[in-house]
Design a protein around this motif. Structure first.
Motif, PDB file in Angstrom:
ATOM      1  N   ASN A  79       0.788  -1.238   0.000  1.00 46.26           N
ATOM      2  CA  ASN A  79       0.000   0.000   0.000  1.00 46.26           C
ATOM      3  C   ASN A  79       0.817   1.284   0.000  1.00 46.26           C
ATOM      4  OD1 ASN A  79      -2.428  -1.535   0.101  1.00 46.26           O
ATOM      5  ND2 ASN A  79      -2.082  -1.828   2.290  1.00 46.26           N
ATOM      6  N   VAL A  80       1.911   1.308  -0.748  1.00 45.78           N
ATOM      7  CA  VAL A  80       2.652   2.553  -0.942  1.00 45.78           C
ATOM      8  C   VAL A  80       1.730   3.494  -1.719  1.00 45.78           C
ATOM      9  CG1 VAL A  80       4.605   3.605  -2.157  1.00 45.78           C
ATOM     10  CG2 VAL A  80       4.929   1.474  -0.883  1.00 45.78           C
ATOM     11  N   PRO A  81       1.551   4.735  -1.243  1.00 44.50           N
ATOM     12  CA  PRO A  81       0.665   5.669  -1.945  1.00 44.50           C
ATOM     13  C   PRO A  81       1.114   5.927  -3.385  1.00 44.50           C
ATOM     14  CG  PRO A  81       1.246   6.517   0.232  1.00 44.50           C
ATOM     15  CD  PRO A  81       2.094   5.300  -0.018  1.00 44.50           C
ATOM     16  N   GLU A  82       0.153   6.091  -4.247  1.00 44.38           N
ATOM     17  CA  GLU A  82       0.424   6.245  -5.680  1.00 44.38           C
ATOM     18  C   GLU A  82       1.405   7.374  -5.977  1.00 44.38           C
ATOM     19  OE1 GLU A  82      -2.086   7.046  -9.774  1.00 44.38           O
ATOM     20  OE2 GLU A  82      -3.094   6.058  -8.098  1.00 44.38           O
ATOM     21  N   GLN A  83       1.300   8.487  -5.271  1.00 44.89           N
ATOM     22  CA  GLN A  83       2.176   9.633  -5.542  1.00 44.89           C
ATOM     23  C   GLN A  83       3.644   9.340  -5.202  1.00 44.89           C
ATOM     24  OE1 GLN A  83      -0.268   9.670  -3.223  1.00 44.89           O
ATOM     25  NE2 GLN A  83       0.451  10.600  -1.328  1.00 44.89           N
ATOM     26  N   GLN A  85       5.039   6.165  -5.680  1.00 44.15           N
ATOM     27  CA  GLN A  85       5.430   4.904  -6.311  1.00 44.15           C
ATOM     28  C   GLN A  85       6.615   5.029  -7.260  1.00 44.15           C
ATOM     29  OE1 GLN A  85       1.958   2.888  -7.850  1.00 44.15           O
ATOM     30  NE2 GLN A  85       1.198   2.451  -5.788  1.00 44.15           N
ATOM     31  N   HIS A  86       6.717   6.126  -7.978  1.00 41.25           N
ATOM     32  CA  HIS A  86       7.836   6.283  -8.913  1.00 41.25           C
ATOM     33  C   HIS A  86       9.167   6.285  -8.157  1.00 41.25           C
ATOM     34  CE1 HIS A  86      10.270   7.531 -12.300  1.00 41.25           C
ATOM     35  NE2 HIS A  86      10.737   8.523 -11.551  1.00 41.25           N
ATOM     36  N   GLN A  87       9.253   7.071  -7.082  1.00 43.42           N
ATOM     37  CA  GLN A  87      10.490   7.124  -6.302  1.00 43.42           C
ATOM     38  C   GLN A  87      10.757   5.785  -5.597  1.00 43.42           C
ATOM     39  OE1 GLN A  87      13.096   9.389  -5.796  1.00 43.42           O
ATOM     40  NE2 GLN A  87      12.185  10.343  -7.605  1.00 43.42           N
ATOM     41  N   THR A  88       9.694   5.095  -5.200  1.00 42.56           N
ATOM     42  CA  THR A  88       9.850   3.793  -4.546  1.00 42.56           C
ATOM     43  C   THR A  88      10.451   2.783  -5.512  1.00 42.56           C
ATOM     44  OG1 THR A  88       7.981   4.276  -3.095  1.00 42.56           O
ATOM     45  CG2 THR A  88       8.639   1.965  -3.307  1.00 42.56           C
ATOM     46  N   GLU A  89       9.946   2.765  -6.725  1.00 43.34           N
ATOM     47  CA  GLU A  89      10.503   1.865  -7.741  1.00 43.34           C
ATOM     48  C   GLU A  89      11.965   2.208  -8.019  1.00 43.34           C
ATOM     49  OE1 GLU A  89       9.112  -0.133 -11.929  1.00 43.34           O
ATOM     50  OE2 GLU A  89       8.257   1.791 -11.367  1.00 43.34           O
ATOM     51  N   LYS A  90      12.265   3.487  -8.065  1.00 45.48           N
ATOM     52  CA  LYS A  90      13.640   3.939  -8.271  1.00 45.48           C
ATOM     53  C   LYS A  90      14.531   3.492  -7.099  1.00 45.48           C
ATOM     54  CE  LYS A  90      16.219   8.195  -9.197  1.00 45.48           C
ATOM     55  NZ  LYS A  90      16.109   9.657  -9.360  1.00 45.48           N
ATOM     56  N   ALA A  91      14.013   3.559  -5.879  1.00 48.63           N
ATOM     57  CA  ALA A  91      14.765   3.122  -4.697  1.00 48.63           C
ATOM     58  C   ALA A  91      15.047   1.618  -4.758  1.00 48.63           C
ATOM     59  CB  ALA A  91      14.003   3.470  -3.424  1.00 48.63           C
ATOM     60  N   CYS A  92      14.075   0.845  -5.222  1.00 48.38           N
ATOM     61  CA  CYS A  92      14.283  -0.609  -5.363  1.00 48.38           C
ATOM     62  C   CYS A  92      15.417  -0.900  -6.332  1.00 48.38           C
ATOM     63  CB  CYS A  92      12.996  -1.291  -5.827  1.00 48.38           C
ATOM     64  SG  CYS A  92      11.696  -1.333  -4.585  1.00 48.38           S
ATOM     65  N   ARG A  93      15.406  -0.251  -7.477  1.00 50.64           N
ATOM     66  CA  ARG A  93      16.480  -0.460  -8.460  1.00 50.64           C
ATOM     67  C   ARG A  93      17.832  -0.032  -7.886  1.00 50.64           C
ATOM     68  NH1 ARG A  93      12.701   1.971 -11.889  1.00 50.64           N
ATOM     69  NH2 ARG A  93      13.988   3.840 -11.965  1.00 50.64           N
ATOM     70  N   TYR A  94      17.841   1.088  -7.180  1.00 52.06           N
ATOM     71  CA  TYR A  94      19.078   1.600  -6.583  1.00 52.06           C
ATOM     72  C   TYR A  94      19.647   0.607  -5.564  1.00 52.06           C
ATOM     73  CZ  TYR A  94      22.273   4.857  -4.258  1.00 52.06           C
ATOM     74  OH  TYR A  94      23.388   5.458  -3.746  1.00 52.06           O
ATOM     75  N   CYS A  95      18.793   0.075  -4.710  1.00 55.38           N
ATOM     76  CA  CYS A  95      19.236  -0.830  -3.646  1.00 55.38           C
ATOM     77  C   CYS A  95      19.751  -2.160  -4.174  1.00 55.38           C
ATOM     78  CB  CYS A  95      18.109  -1.059  -2.646  1.00 55.38           C
ATOM     79  SG  CYS A  95      17.750   0.417  -1.661  1.00 55.38           S
ATOM     80  N   ASN A  96      19.338  -2.545  -5.374  1.00 52.51           N
ATOM     81  CA  ASN A  96      19.802  -3.812  -5.935  1.00 52.51           C
ATOM     82  C   ASN A  96      21.313  -3.849  -6.130  1.00 52.51           C
ATOM     83  OD1 ASN A  96      17.374  -5.152  -5.925  1.00 52.51           O
ATOM     84  ND2 ASN A  96      16.802  -4.419  -7.947  1.00 52.51           N
ATOM     85  N   PHE A 107       5.809  -3.957  -6.949  1.00 49.70           N
ATOM     86  CA  PHE A 107       4.612  -4.402  -7.659  1.00 49.70           C
ATOM     87  C   PHE A 107       3.571  -3.296  -7.510  1.00 49.70           C
ATOM     88  CE2 PHE A 107       0.615  -7.014  -7.709  1.00 49.70           C
ATOM     89  CZ  PHE A 107       0.666  -7.330  -9.060  1.00 49.70           C
ATOM     90  N   GLU A 108       3.458  -2.512  -8.574  1.00 46.52           N
ATOM     91  CA  GLU A 108       2.659  -1.294  -8.546  1.00 46.52           C
ATOM     92  C   GLU A 108       1.190  -1.493  -8.172  1.00 46.52           C
ATOM     93  OE1 GLU A 108       1.515   2.209 -11.667  1.00 46.52           O
ATOM     94  OE2 GLU A 108       3.510   1.323 -11.834  1.00 46.52           O
ATOM     95  N   PRO A 109       0.479  -2.489  -8.734  1.00 47.76           N
ATOM     96  CA  PRO A 109      -0.953  -2.604  -8.400  1.00 47.76           C
ATOM     97  C   PRO A 109      -1.243  -2.750  -6.903  1.00 47.76           C
ATOM     98  CG  PRO A 109      -0.461  -3.949 -10.317  1.00 47.76           C
ATOM     99  CD  PRO A 109       0.862  -3.460  -9.778  1.00 47.76           C
ATOM    100  N   ALA A 110      -0.319  -3.349  -6.150  1.00 49.20           N
ATOM    101  CA  ALA A 110      -0.519  -3.516  -4.708  1.00 49.20           C
ATOM    102  C   ALA A 110       0.302  -2.514  -3.897  1.00 49.20           C
ATOM    103  CB  ALA A 110      -0.154  -4.939  -4.287  1.00 49.20           C
ATOM    104  N   GLY A 111       1.109  -1.709  -4.596  1.00 47.16           N
ATOM    105  CA  GLY A 111       2.000  -0.804  -3.887  1.00 47.16           C
ATOM    106  C   GLY A 111       2.959  -1.572  -2.998  1.00 47.16           C
ATOM    107  N   GLN A 112       3.446  -2.703  -3.505  1.00 51.14           N
ATOM    108  CA  GLN A 112       4.207  -3.662  -2.697  1.00 51.14           C
ATOM    109  C   GLN A 112       5.706  -3.611  -3.005  1.00 51.14           C
ATOM    110  OE1 GLN A 112       3.912  -7.922  -3.693  1.00 51.14           O
ATOM    111  NE2 GLN A 112       3.267  -8.201  -1.572  1.00 51.14           N
TER     112      GLN A 112
END
Length: 174
Positions: A79-83, A85-96, A107-112
């Motif tokens: 349930n990450v808020p939609e606003q 999500q872009h930075q969250t996805e970027k953080a996931c790629r960065y942390c890899n 996983f965008e549809p669930a904000g997971q």
């Protein structure tokens, strides 16, 4: 790898996890669905968030019956808020680039926010060695989740950018 070996390995892992402060159980789902180990971690990071670890052997044909493909799926947040999500996805790629094992994803549809890892398990080895190997994988996954969970909370729920998370030393610098 036969179902009996899978159940033995996941059952032993459940016992080990329960002895080490996790809440763990085996879930038998029925015909054609793999047995799953589900464990909830102790509270991680300053945010004191419990993560969920799910592990199962993927039903895939391998050249050797002594091998099985074990998949780990760690759920950090939903349930990450939609606003954010872009930075969250970027953080996931960065942390890899800094994760000891597995890869973070979003996983965008669930904000997971999740951490996923697959490993080949060789059951021709002594059971104790197999359990130690699987436990080491879980330890490294928990270490990766613990290392970044506060940053994911800040980016995902406070709206912090990845650049600010790096400046505040929530994320390592490249």
């Amino acid at each position: 790898m036969d179902a009996t070996k899978q159940k033995q390995i996941l059952g032993c892992m459940s016992d080990v996890l329960n002895q080490n402060g996790f809440r763990s159980q085996l879930i038998e789902q029925g015909e054609g669905t793999p047995l799953m180990l589900r464990a909830e971690t102790q509270r991680l990071g300053k945010v004191a968030k419990e993560a969920t670890i799910e592990a199962c052997f993927i039903p895939i044909a391998l050249p050797d019956d002594n091998n099985g493909l074990l998949q780990f799926f760690v759920t950090l947040f939903n349930n990450v808020p939609e606003q954010n999500q872009h930075q969250t996805e970027k953080a996931c790629r960065y942390c890899n680039d800094f994760s000891a094992l597995g890869s973070f994803g979003f996983f965008e549809p669930a904000g997971q926010i999740y951490l996923k890892h697959n490993t080949l398990v060789d059951v021709s080895l002594d059971l104790e060695k197999v359990i130690t190997f699987v436990a080491d994988n879980i330890s490294l996954l928990v270490a990766s989740a613990t290392r970044f969970i506060d940053a994911f909370a800040s980016v995902g729920f406070s709206g912090m950018s990845v650049d600010v998370a790096v400046e505040q030393e929530l994320l390592p610098k490249v």
